[in-house]
Structures are given as structure tokens and as C-alpha cells.
Design a protein around this motif. Structure first.
Motif, PDB file in Angstrom:
ATOM      1  N   GLY A 107      39.973  50.431  31.201  1.00 45.72           N
ATOM      2  CA  GLY A 107      40.001  50.358  29.746  1.00 45.72           C
ATOM      3  C   GLY A 107      41.314  49.856  29.180  1.00 45.72           C
ATOM      4  N   SER A 108      42.314  49.592  30.030  1.00 48.19           N
ATOM      5  CA  SER A 108      43.590  49.063  29.551  1.00 48.19           C
ATOM      6  C   SER A 108      43.464  47.567  29.291  1.00 48.19           C
ATOM      7  N   GLU A 109      44.460  47.021  28.650  1.00 42.97           N
ATOM      8  CA  GLU A 109      44.457  45.579  28.328  1.00 42.97           C
ATOM      9  C   GLU A 109      44.362  44.743  29.592  1.00 42.97           C
ATOM     10  N   LEU A 110      45.095  45.136  30.635  1.00 41.42           N
ATOM     11  CA  LEU A 110      45.094  44.356  31.874  1.00 41.42           C
ATOM     12  C   LEU A 110      43.772  44.478  32.629  1.00 41.42           C
ATOM     13  N   SER A 111      43.090  45.600  32.481  1.00 41.69           N
ATOM     14  CA  SER A 111      41.841  45.782  33.224  1.00 41.69           C
ATOM     15  C   SER A 111      40.748  44.840  32.743  1.00 41.69           C
ATOM     16  N   ALA A 112      40.868  44.339  31.506  1.00 38.23           N
ATOM     17  CA  ALA A 112      39.841  43.466  30.942  1.00 38.23           C
ATOM     18  C   ALA A 112      40.024  42.006  31.361  1.00 38.23           C
ATOM     19  N   LYS A 113      41.174  41.676  31.918  1.00 37.75           N
ATOM     20  CA  LYS A 113      41.434  40.282  32.303  1.00 37.75           C
ATOM     21  C   LYS A 113      40.731  39.956  33.606  1.00 37.75           C
ATOM     22  N   PRO A 114      40.080  38.778  33.681  1.00 37.58           N
ATOM     23  CA  PRO A 114      39.416  38.395  34.929  1.00 37.58           C
ATOM     24  C   PRO A 114      40.413  38.192  36.062  1.00 37.58           C
ATOM     25  N   GLU A 115      41.616  37.715  35.731  1.00 41.17           N
ATOM     26  CA  GLU A 115      42.681  37.627  36.712  1.00 41.17           C
ATOM     27  C   GLU A 115      44.013  37.834  35.995  1.00 41.17           C
ATOM     28  N   ILE A 116      45.023  38.209  36.782  1.00 45.79           N
ATOM     29  CA  ILE A 116      46.318  38.521  36.194  1.00 45.79           C
ATOM     30  C   ILE A 116      47.376  37.619  36.799  1.00 45.79           C
TER      31      ILE A 116
ATOM     32  N   GLU B 287      50.653  44.021  54.938  1.00 42.78           N
ATOM     33  CA  GLU B 287      49.953  45.005  54.118  1.00 42.78           C
ATOM     34  C   GLU B 287      49.771  44.421  52.727  1.00 42.78           C
ATOM     35  N   LYS B 288      48.542  44.038  52.398  1.00 38.44           N
ATOM     36  CA  LYS B 288      48.274  43.380  51.122  1.00 38.44           C
ATOM     37  C   LYS B 288      48.446  44.341  49.951  1.00 38.44           C
ATOM     38  N   LEU B 289      48.950  43.806  48.858  1.00 39.41           N
ATOM     39  CA  LEU B 289      49.225  44.598  47.664  1.00 39.41           C
ATOM     40  C   LEU B 289      48.407  44.099  46.488  1.00 39.41           C
ATOM     41  N   GLY B 290      48.069  45.008  45.611  1.00 43.48           N
ATOM     42  CA  GLY B 290      47.374  44.660  44.376  1.00 43.48           C
ATOM     43  C   GLY B 290      47.922  45.492  43.236  1.00 43.48           C
ATOM     44  N   LEU B 291      47.522  45.150  42.033  1.00 44.63           N
ATOM     45  CA  LEU B 291      47.963  45.888  40.854  1.00 44.63           C
ATOM     46  C   LEU B 291      46.855  46.836  40.423  1.00 44.63           C
ATOM     47  N   LEU B 292      47.135  48.122  40.506  1.00 42.96           N
ATOM     48  CA  LEU B 292      46.184  49.143  40.072  1.00 42.96           C
ATOM     49  C   LEU B 292      46.488  49.481  38.617  1.00 42.96           C
ATOM     50  N   VAL B 293      45.486  49.355  37.751  1.00 44.85           N
ATOM     51  CA  VAL B 293      45.693  49.600  36.319  1.00 44.85           C
ATOM     52  C   VAL B 293      44.660  50.599  35.813  1.00 44.85           C
TER      53      VAL B 293
ATOM     54  N   LEU C 121      61.795  39.130  41.485  1.00 44.45           N
ATOM     55  CA  LEU C 121      60.883  38.070  41.077  1.00 44.45           C
ATOM     56  C   LEU C 121      60.623  38.102  39.569  1.00 44.45           C
ATOM     57  N   LEU C 122      60.405  39.286  39.019  1.00 40.37           N
ATOM     58  CA  LEU C 122      60.163  39.391  37.589  1.00 40.37           C
ATOM     59  C   LEU C 122      61.384  38.929  36.789  1.00 40.37           C
TER      60      LEU C 122
ATOM     61  N   VAL D   9      41.298  50.376  38.022  1.00 39.63           N
ATOM     62  CA  VAL D   9      40.775  49.065  38.429  1.00 39.63           C
ATOM     63  C   VAL D   9      41.857  48.367  39.256  1.00 39.63           C
ATOM     64  N   LEU D  10      41.464  47.768  40.374  1.00 36.52           N
ATOM     65  CA  LEU D  10      42.400  47.050  41.232  1.00 36.52           C
ATOM     66  C   LEU D  10      42.310  45.553  40.943  1.00 36.52           C
ATOM     67  N   LYS D  11      43.465  44.934  40.639  1.00 41.91           N
ATOM     68  CA  LYS D  11      43.493  43.530  40.262  1.00 41.91           C
ATOM     69  C   LYS D  11      44.410  42.733  41.188  1.00 41.91           C
ATOM     70  N   PRO D  12      43.969  41.515  41.561  1.00 39.62           N
ATOM     71  CA  PRO D  12      44.880  40.621  42.275  1.00 39.62           C
ATOM     72  C   PRO D  12      45.836  39.946  41.295  1.00 39.62           C
ATOM     73  N   ILE D  13      46.973  39.502  41.797  1.00 36.79           N
ATOM     74  CA  ILE D  13      47.915  38.719  41.007  1.00 36.79           C
ATOM     75  C   ILE D  13      47.764  37.263  41.437  1.00 36.79           C
ATOM     76  N   ALA D  14      47.267  36.437  40.548  1.00 31.12           N
ATOM     77  CA  ALA D  14      46.892  35.071  40.908  1.00 31.12           C
ATOM     78  C   ALA D  14      48.067  34.240  41.394  1.00 31.12           C
ATOM     79  N   ASP D  15      49.255  34.445  40.829  1.00 26.09           N
ATOM     80  CA  ASP D  15      50.390  33.599  41.192  1.00 26.09           C
ATOM     81  C   ASP D  15      51.389  34.326  42.101  1.00 26.09           C
ATOM     82  N   TRP D  16      50.939  35.365  42.775  1.00 23.75           N
ATOM     83  CA  TRP D  16      51.845  36.062  43.691  1.00 23.75           C
ATOM     84  C   TRP D  16      51.037  36.739  44.789  1.00 23.75           C
TER      85      TRP D  16
END
Length: 321
Positions: free
Chosen positions: A171-180, A162-168, A206-207, A252-259
Motif C-alpha cells: 500500500g506504500s507509494e513504492l509498492s504501486a510501481k511496476p518497477e523501481i 546473494e540476490k537483494l531486493g527492496l522490501l516495501v 551509490l546513492l 511487497v518485494l521489488k526489484p531495482i531495475a537499474d541496480w
């Protein structure tokens, strides 16, 4: 009580004759007479008055009514057992965790029920820990869940991730990043699921290894509530992609590039020779085929833009979490 005696008694009453009953049952008449004598002896009452035509005594009338019901129930049970043996009857007690319970199973189970309408399905929805306990206590027969902490006495068969993503919030700081990347979560508000969630423990571990310390927000106990808290600006939340595809308005749904991880989900059953019968085996086969080949089971976040191709029945604004 020998049901053959009841059948003989019933036939005599219907044919009003020992001889005709013997002919129908393909017995010699002495066998019929002997069976009725034994039945009356067992009950301690006279059931039939022997004369030119057989007549019921008062006790016989009462017994005949109840014997009729008993034989009908017995025939029903015989047919039910035949249907069970053929995989067309019985009950399967299934447990499932979210999001599989709401997103992946309804269509699958509807199709199964259409093919096997007399097989009853009983569904329990809970987390992996509770489902594991329910299997141990024989409350359910099998479960769709993640790998349990303890596998003693159990068999776990992985089916999909079950794939996971980061929902933010939009308009938040993270939503403006092309990748996280995980480092971007430093000092960012992040919602927590319950301590029973296996993914939460992995995320915290992990964190901690990477030295990343988010601003932990409220603990939200249900998966279906997380998107609403994200939308209201409480923070980001790691969620199964299937539950937010497309993302709710204001998020906005964002992938985590290094995870690139997810929740390994599969079938959990008791080990040993436990059998579910033919109907249960058919359901297991359907679960394996459908969930292993699930369109979103191996889809990345980037592919979710084709959501309407995968789920053409989707109605905007309806998220059955």
C-alpha cells in the motif's frame, strides 16, 4: 611410561603366568620378566608376587585397575585417530553470516552429518568482520561470508551471489510501481542495517553518486527483524531475496531495475598449509557443490514466484531468518 610394559603386566595378571603371557604376546619369557622388573623399578614398588601362580600385591591391585583404564583410553584414542585419518571423526568449527547460516546451511549440514555422524560440527554466526577476526584468532576453521575488507593472510573463494531486493510496505507509494529505479528512493523512508554490513556501505556510496537522498529510518541490527519493521510502515529495506520469498504478509518485494547487484558470498580461510583433515575437506567439497549450485544463488527476484517449486517444505508464516 612405555605402554608395552602395561600391556605385558595386564596379560600376566589375566593369564596368572609369566610363561603364558609370553606365549600370548609372542615374547621369550626372559623379555616378559625384564619388562616387569623395569616397570616395578620405574614405579618404585613391587607389583607381583612370584610363586607357582602369580599374585598381585596390594600396590599391584591398585595399579592394575588404573592400568586397565589407561589401556582402554589408549585403544580408544588409537581408534579415534584412525577414524580421523579416514575422515570419520574430529571437529570442524564453521562460521557463517546470515542469511546463509539459517537458510542455506541447515539442510546441507544435516546431510553431511547423516553421512558422517561421528564428525562434530561447531557453528558460529556473525558478520564478515567478526568471522574474519575469529579466523585470525583460531576460533573457527572456515567461514561462509562476503569478501572481507582486508584479505591479508586469508584466501577467499567466491561461491554465489546473494540476490537483494527492496522490501516495501504493502500500500506504500513504492509498492504501486511496476518497477523501481534508484531515483525513486528520493525522499522515501529507508531502513538501515548496521555499519558492519558491507552492503550498507555500497548502497550509501551509490546513492550519493546518483544524488539520491532517502529519508533514513531506524538502524535495525538483525536481518530477521527487518521484514517486521517494513510491515509496520517504517520504510523500505534492502534484504536478501531468500529471506523474504515469499514476502511476509503486508509487504511487497521489488526489484531495482537499474541496480542488479547482490552480496558475493564464499569461503574464507587462512592461507598457507592449514589442513582440516579428510572430514574438513569433504565438508569443503559439499559446501562448494551445494552453495555454487544453490537454486536461489543466481535466481532473480522475478523467478521467486516459483518459490514452492524450489522449497516444497516451506510452511507459510515460518521464516527462519
Amino acid at each position: 611410561m612405555d605402554l608395552r610394559l602395561l600391556k605385558t603386566f595386564q596379560t600376566i595378571v589375566k593369564r596368572r603366568s609369566f610363561q603364558k603371557a609370553a606365549e600370548e604376546l609372542q615374547y621369550v619369557q626372559s623379555t616378559v620378566t625384564m619388562q616387569i622388573k623395569k616397570l616395578e623399578s620405574d614405579l618404585g614398588v613391587q607389583l607381583l608376587e612370584r610363586s607357582k601362580k602369580v599374585r598381585l600385591t596390594e600396590a599391584g591391585r591398585l595399579f592394575y585397575e588404573q592400568a586397565e583404564l589407561l589401556l582402554k583410553n589408549y585403544e580408544y584414542l588409537q581408534n579415534l585417530m584412525k577414524e580421523w585419518e579416514q575422515g570419520e571423526a574430529g571437529m570442524i568449527r564453521l562460521g557463517a553470516m546470515e542469511p546463509a547460516a539459517s537458510w542455506r546451511l541447515p539442510a546441507l549440514l544435516a546431510s553431511f552429518r547423516e553421512r558422517h555422524p561421528n564428525v562434530q560440527l561447531r557453528m558460529q554466526i556473525a558478520n564478515t568482520y567478526v568471522l574474519h577476526r575469529m579466523l585470525e584468532d583460531d576460533i573457527i576453521d572456515l567461514a561462509i561470508c562476503t569478501t572481507p575488507d582486508s584479505g591479508e593472510g586469508m584466501l577467499f573463494e567466491p561461491l554465489f551471489t546473494e540476490k537483494l531486493g527492496l522490501l516495501v510496505p504493502a500500500g506504500s507509494e513504492l509498492s504501486a510501481k511496476p518497477e523501481i529505479v534508484l531515483q525513486d528512493l528520493e525522499n522515501q523512508p529507508l531502513l538501515l542495517t548496521t555499519t558492519a554490513c558491507p552492503f550498507r556501505r555500497e548502497l550509501e556510496r551509490l546513492l550519493a553518486e546518483k544524488g539520491v537522498t532517502p529519508k533514513w529510518g531506524p538502524e535495525v541490527g538483525t536481518l530477521s527483524a527487518l521484514p517486521f519493521y517494513v510491515k509496520q510502515g517504517f520504510g523500505g529495506a534492502f534484504v536478501p531475496c531468500i529471506t523474504v520469498a515469499p514476502p511476509p504478509e503486508g509487504t511487497v518485494l521489488k526489484p531495482i531495475a537499474d541496480w542488479n547487484v547482490g552480496l558475493v558470498t564464499g569461503l574464507l580461510r587462512k592461507s598457507g598449509n592449514t589442513t582440516l583433515g579428510l572430514a574438513g575437506d569433504r565438508l569443503l567439497a559439499a559446501l562448494r557443490e551445494s552453495l555454487t549450485n544453490s537454486a536461489l544463488g543466481s535466481a532473480s527476484i522475478q523467478k521467486i514466484e516459483h518459490f514452492h517449486d524450489l522449497f516444497p517444505f516451506y510452511t507459510p508464516g515460518y521464516w527462519p531468518l
